[in-house]
Design an enzyme around this catalytic site. Structure first.
Site: not given
Ligand SMILES: [Zn+2]
Length: 228
Positions: A117-119, A185, A187
């Protein structure tokens, strides 16, 4: 460290940076999240994706790009973020434990496709889920479906792990549920620090799984190589 986050406060972006701090075990969902239906959301997101692409300087009249905004919008709403909508939650059909099987049941190597949800980049890995029945059992595929439902949200891996355990605890009416997730992940792997080898392991142990021996038994099972 607990951060007090306000979704309108973009100043904290630099503070959080790439640290992937989750702020709550509940997905932060707006009160008006379901005011629009899926088709209405797709229509709006088509314009949003088009805007991003045009801002980046892409020519959307090109045949290869013209369908992308619609494709991405449908994928967001109907596929990779479909787990935001409670109507897509797997139905909780449970059965009586007729075999009187009272050892732990482990469903391992459940495929996890989620999204950081951050990237908004993929999280890809495996979940291993276990429970000890107190009289109720679920179909094996139900455990996969529950993993998939919570994975299909913008996520942090810690929260995903907790949400899976909480849901199974509620369905099975027992605290004796555990989940371990091992995931890559993108990211981290494909940008930022660009470490393609690293993966992230998270775990949540409820009830009897807090006991060291029970936990160890579960961890031993998930290391067994399954040959078909
Ligand atoms: Zn990320």
């Amino acid at each position: 460290m607990k951060l007090n986050l306000n979704s309108k406060d973009f100043d904290n972006v630099d503070q959080i940076g790439d640290n992937h701090i989750g702020t709550s075990s509940d997905t932060p969902i707006r009160k008006d999240a379901f005011r629009l239906n899926s088709d209405e959301k797709i229509e709006i997101i088509i314009d949003d994706v088009r805007h991003i692409m045009e801002t980046l300087g892409l020519d959307l009249s090109d045949d290869s790009l013209s369908g992308t905004p619609k494709r991405v919008a449908k994928m967001f709403v109907n596929e990779i973020f479909s787990g935001l909508d409670p109507k897509n939650k797997p139905k909780a059909s449970t059965f009586e434990n007729k075999y009187n099987y009272d050892e732990m049941l482990v469903e391992k190597n459940i495929t996890v496709y989620s999204t950081c949800e951050h990237h908004l980049l993929p999280i890809v890995g495996r979940a291993h889920v276990a429970y000890i029945s107190n009289g109720t059992v679920v179909g094996l595929s139900k455990m996969n479906r529950i993993v998939d439902y919570y994975a299909k949200r913008p996520q942090v891996q810690e929260r995903l792990t907790i949400q899976i355990v909480r849901e199974l605890q509620s369905v099975l009416n027992t605290k004796d549920v555990a989940c371990v997730i091992d995931a890559k992940h993108l990211c981290v792997n494909s940008r930022g620090i660009r470490d393609i080898e690293s993966s992230t392991v998270t775990s949540e142990f409820g009830g009897k799984f807090k006991n060291k021996e029970v936990r160890q038994e579960f961890l031993n099972y998930i290391q067994i190589e399954t040959k078909s």
